[in-house]
Motif scaffolding. Structure first.
Motif, PDB file in Angstrom:
ATOM      1  N   ASN A 119      41.395  33.650  36.537  1.00  0.00           N
ATOM      2  CA  ASN A 119      42.737  33.439  36.002  1.00  0.00           C
ATOM      3  C   ASN A 119      43.768  33.170  37.095  1.00  0.00           C
ATOM      4  O   ASN A 119      44.969  33.320  36.863  1.00  0.00           O
ATOM      5  CB  ASN A 119      43.147  34.640  35.142  1.00  0.00           C
ATOM      6  CG  ASN A 119      42.529  34.564  33.767  1.00  0.00           C
ATOM      7  OD1 ASN A 119      43.051  33.909  32.881  1.00  0.00           O
ATOM      8  ND2 ASN A 119      41.375  35.203  33.592  1.00  0.00           N
ATOM      9  N   GLY A 120      43.305  32.793  38.278  1.00  0.00           N
ATOM     10  CA  GLY A 120      44.197  32.336  39.341  1.00  0.00           C
ATOM     11  C   GLY A 120      44.807  33.417  40.204  1.00  0.00           C
ATOM     12  O   GLY A 120      45.766  33.158  40.930  1.00  0.00           O
ATOM     13  N   ILE A 121      44.266  34.616  40.162  1.00  0.00           N
ATOM     14  CA  ILE A 121      44.797  35.708  40.977  1.00  0.00           C
ATOM     15  C   ILE A 121      43.943  35.846  42.227  1.00  0.00           C
ATOM     16  O   ILE A 121      42.722  35.976  42.145  1.00  0.00           O
ATOM     17  CB  ILE A 121      44.819  37.031  40.187  1.00  0.00           C
ATOM     18  CG1 ILE A 121      45.693  36.877  38.936  1.00  0.00           C
ATOM     19  CG2 ILE A 121      45.308  38.179  41.061  1.00  0.00           C
ATOM     20  CD1 ILE A 121      45.578  38.016  37.942  1.00  0.00           C
ATOM     21  N   THR A 122      44.571  35.791  43.381  1.00  0.00           N
ATOM     22  CA  THR A 122      43.885  36.041  44.640  1.00  0.00           C
ATOM     23  C   THR A 122      43.729  37.545  44.771  1.00  0.00           C
ATOM     24  O   THR A 122      44.713  38.279  44.794  1.00  0.00           O
ATOM     25  CB  THR A 122      44.696  35.493  45.835  1.00  0.00           C
ATOM     26  OG1 THR A 122      44.855  34.082  45.666  1.00  0.00           O
ATOM     27  CG2 THR A 122      44.004  35.784  47.154  1.00  0.00           C
ATOM     28  N   MET A 123      42.496  38.001  44.851  1.00  0.00           N
ATOM     29  CA  MET A 123      42.212  39.432  44.901  1.00  0.00           C
ATOM     30  C   MET A 123      41.994  39.899  46.338  1.00  0.00           C
ATOM     31  O   MET A 123      41.166  39.355  47.065  1.00  0.00           O
ATOM     32  CB  MET A 123      40.981  39.761  44.052  1.00  0.00           C
ATOM     33  CG  MET A 123      41.176  39.519  42.567  1.00  0.00           C
ATOM     34  SD  MET A 123      42.442  40.574  41.831  1.00  0.00           S
ATOM     35  CE  MET A 123      41.667  42.180  42.015  1.00  0.00           C
TER      36      MET A 123
END
Length: 169
Positions: A119-123
């Motif tokens: 979902n486009g979140i850099t973790m």
């Protein structure tokens, strides 16, 4: 974690905040804490002033419990990064997970981290103490987004690294 280490964790988060341009059109930040339950301390859209944000961070209360990292990540990507709580289109999203223990359900942790990345979140994963590096690898976008530190006393060594990562976004 314990109350003393939680105080050190809050100090670290406050220090990172101090170095960022907190503003409605600048950096927005939300903070969740978790053990067996997830607690939203404040959402992305709540504070546009770093002094008020730092006060909210300093007022967070320690809650003892287990380590349900998967549920915390799920809460982050499904709720905290939703438009209802301040998510903005065309802005890089960074989710930072700081943990000092193995998740109670590794499969859930890996799945939810995968969904967050999808979902486009850099973790970003930060492990404190003697952590299972494989679990951190399952959370982070890659080794460039995985950090370890020996203790909560040395967590502040990562302040500039995390600040730079947020500023590059």
């Amino acid at each position: 974690v314990g109350e003393d280490n939680f105080r050190k964790l809050k100090h670290f988060v406050s220090d990172v905040t101090y170095n960022l341009y907190i503003d409605k059109n600048g950096v927005q930040m939300g903070v969740e804490t978790y053990e067996c339950e997830v607690h939203t301390n404040f959402e992305l859209l709540r504070y546009h002033n770093k002094v008020k944000m730092q006060t909210a961070i300093n007022n967070m209360e320690f809650k003892p419990g287990g380590t349900d990292t998967g549920e915390a990540i799920k809460h982050m990507w499904t709720r905290s990064f939703s438009s209802e709580y301040g998510n903005r289109d065309n802005v890089r999203k960074i989710g930072v997970v700081i943990t000092d223990g193995d998740s109670k359900n590794k499969a859930s942790t890996f799945y939810e981290a995968h969904k967050a990345r999808e979902n486009g979140i850099t973790m970003v994963a930060i492990g404190v103490g003697d952590m299972n590096v494989e679990e951190l690898k399952g959370i982070a976008n890659g080794t460039d987004f995985l950090f370890t530190t020996k203790s909560y006393d040395t967590l502040t060594d990562l302040t500039q690294t995390l600040t730079n990562m947020a500023c590059q976004a």
